[in-house]
Design a protein around this motif. Structure first.
Motif, PDB file in Angstrom:
ATOM      1  N   LEU A  56       9.840   4.013   6.824  1.00  0.00           N
ATOM      2  CA  LEU A  56      10.622   4.292   5.613  1.00  0.00           C
ATOM      3  C   LEU A  56      11.553   5.470   5.842  1.00  0.00           C
ATOM      4  O   LEU A  56      12.709   5.470   5.423  1.00  0.00           O
ATOM      5  CB  LEU A  56       9.703   4.581   4.424  1.00  0.00           C
ATOM      6  CG  LEU A  56       8.855   3.421   3.927  1.00  0.00           C
ATOM      7  CD1 LEU A  56       8.008   3.868   2.739  1.00  0.00           C
ATOM      8  CD2 LEU A  56       9.726   2.234   3.543  1.00  0.00           C
TER       9      LEU A  56
ATOM     10  N   SER B 280       5.885   1.540   0.013  1.00  0.00           N
ATOM     11  CA  SER B 280       5.202   2.569   0.773  1.00  0.00           C
ATOM     12  C   SER B 280       3.740   2.193   0.986  1.00  0.00           C
ATOM     13  O   SER B 280       3.104   1.602   0.110  1.00  0.00           O
ATOM     14  CB  SER B 280       5.285   3.893   0.002  1.00  0.00           C
ATOM     15  OG  SER B 280       4.627   4.913   0.711  1.00  0.00           O
TER      16      SER B 280
ATOM     17  N   ALA C 182       0.416   9.399   1.060  1.00  0.00           N
ATOM     18  CA  ALA C 182       1.242   8.566   1.927  1.00  0.00           C
ATOM     19  C   ALA C 182       0.582   8.482   3.295  1.00  0.00           C
ATOM     20  O   ALA C 182      -0.116   9.407   3.714  1.00  0.00           O
ATOM     21  CB  ALA C 182       2.642   9.161   2.056  1.00  0.00           C
TER      22      ALA C 182
ATOM     23  N   VAL D  39       7.010   7.968   8.152  1.00  0.00           N
ATOM     24  CA  VAL D  39       6.421   7.543   6.890  1.00  0.00           C
ATOM     25  C   VAL D  39       6.343   6.014   6.895  1.00  0.00           C
ATOM     26  O   VAL D  39       7.360   5.338   7.067  1.00  0.00           O
ATOM     27  CB  VAL D  39       7.243   8.054   5.690  1.00  0.00           C
ATOM     28  CG1 VAL D  39       6.604   7.620   4.383  1.00  0.00           C
ATOM     29  CG2 VAL D  39       7.381   9.583   5.753  1.00  0.00           C
TER      30      VAL D  39
ATOM     31  N   ASP E  52      11.496  -2.270   0.296  1.00  0.00           N
ATOM     32  CA  ASP E  52      10.428  -1.584   1.026  1.00  0.00           C
ATOM     33  C   ASP E  52       9.414  -0.973   0.076  1.00  0.00           C
ATOM     34  O   ASP E  52       9.779  -0.349  -0.922  1.00  0.00           O
ATOM     35  CB  ASP E  52      10.998  -0.472   1.914  1.00  0.00           C
ATOM     36  CG  ASP E  52      11.746  -1.024   3.110  1.00  0.00           C
ATOM     37  OD1 ASP E  52      11.372  -2.105   3.589  1.00  0.00           O
ATOM     38  OD2 ASP E  52      12.693  -0.357   3.552  1.00  0.00           O
TER      39      ASP E  52
ATOM     40  N   GLN F 113      -0.285  -0.620  -1.546  1.00  0.00           N
ATOM     41  CA  GLN F 113       1.171  -0.606  -1.479  1.00  0.00           C
ATOM     42  C   GLN F 113       1.685  -0.120  -2.832  1.00  0.00           C
ATOM     43  O   GLN F 113       1.126  -0.467  -3.864  1.00  0.00           O
ATOM     44  CB  GLN F 113       1.689  -2.011  -1.199  1.00  0.00           C
ATOM     45  CG  GLN F 113       1.166  -2.563   0.106  1.00  0.00           C
ATOM     46  CD  GLN F 113       1.472  -4.025   0.290  1.00  0.00           C
ATOM     47  OE1 GLN F 113       2.195  -4.623  -0.485  1.00  0.00           O
ATOM     48  NE2 GLN F 113       0.898  -4.623   1.324  1.00  0.00           N
TER      49      GLN F 113
ATOM     50  N   GLY G 148       5.672   2.062   5.835  1.00  0.00           N
ATOM     51  CA  GLY G 148       5.851   1.090   4.769  1.00  0.00           C
ATOM     52  C   GLY G 148       4.649   0.161   4.725  1.00  0.00           C
ATOM     53  O   GLY G 148       3.765   0.192   5.603  1.00  0.00           O
TER      54      GLY G 148
ATOM     55  N   ASN H  42       1.155   8.227   7.337  1.00  0.00           N
ATOM     56  CA  ASN H  42       2.167   8.607   8.316  1.00  0.00           C
ATOM     57  C   ASN H  42       1.615   8.470   9.729  1.00  0.00           C
ATOM     58  O   ASN H  42       0.417   8.654   9.948  1.00  0.00           O
ATOM     59  CB  ASN H  42       2.572  10.075   8.129  1.00  0.00           C
ATOM     60  CG  ASN H  42       2.930  10.399   6.701  1.00  0.00           C
ATOM     61  OD1 ASN H  42       4.034  10.143   6.273  1.00  0.00           O
ATOM     62  ND2 ASN H  42       1.987  10.948   5.960  1.00  0.00           N
TER      63      ASN H  42
END
Length: 171
Positions: free
Chosen positions: A112, A154, A17, A71, A152, A164, A73, A19
């Protein structure tokens, strides 16, 4: 002995992810793009965040003892690039809309999810500091935006590129 380049090449295949990690204090607001973030335990809620010790904002995180993990999107690729760039701290925060939760660390309005944390421990490992962070507040993006449409996606990093993934389903 494993070479650093071999290790980095292998790690590029670990999907992570994306961030933005931020802090604030007497020296202003600071932040960086991070993929090395994960949960440690839910009792008490705790995150682990890794940061390169040569980062120009490293000392501010150590001094402030607070941070937020935002986090991202799929729509946040530009913000991610800004916080990974050579832009000044002030210029970085011109991207996005920012507010705060309990600690005062900047939180991205349409992330997110935001994790607002106090840094409880710092462990130096090689070139990085590992922050063990107690989560004191959590805000889901749909709580802030009022949208609950599950659209949404990530923003993740894989093989040295953004991708994505998924949809957040609100049940």
């Amino acid at each position: 002995m494993i070479e650093a380049t071999d290790f980095r090449d292998a790690m590029s295949l670990l999907t992570t992810a994306v961030n933005i990690v931020t802090t604030t204090g007497t020296s202003g607001c600071h932040g960086f793009t991070a993929s090395a973030v994960c949960s440690v335990t839910d009792t008490p809620p705790t995150l682990l965040v890794c940061m390169n010790q040569t980062s120009r904002s490293h000392a501010h995180f150590i001094e402030n003892k607070i941070l937020s993990v935002n986090v991202l999107g799929a729509q946040h690729e530009q913000i991610s690039n800004a916080f990974a760039s050579k832009l000044s701290s002030e210029e970085r925060f011109e991207y996005g809309s920012w507010t705060q939760l309990q600690t005062g660390a900047p939180v991205l309005d349409n992330a997110l999810v935001n994790f607002d944390c106090e840094i409880e421990q710092v462990q130096e490992v090689g070139t990085h500091s590992v922050f063990i962070c107690r989560v004191v507040a959590v805000r889901h993006g749909y709580q802030q935006s009022g949208q609950q449409d599950g659209t949404d996606e990530s923003l993740v990093y894989f093989n040295r590129a953004y991708h994505q993934v998924g949809q957040v389903e609100i049940v």
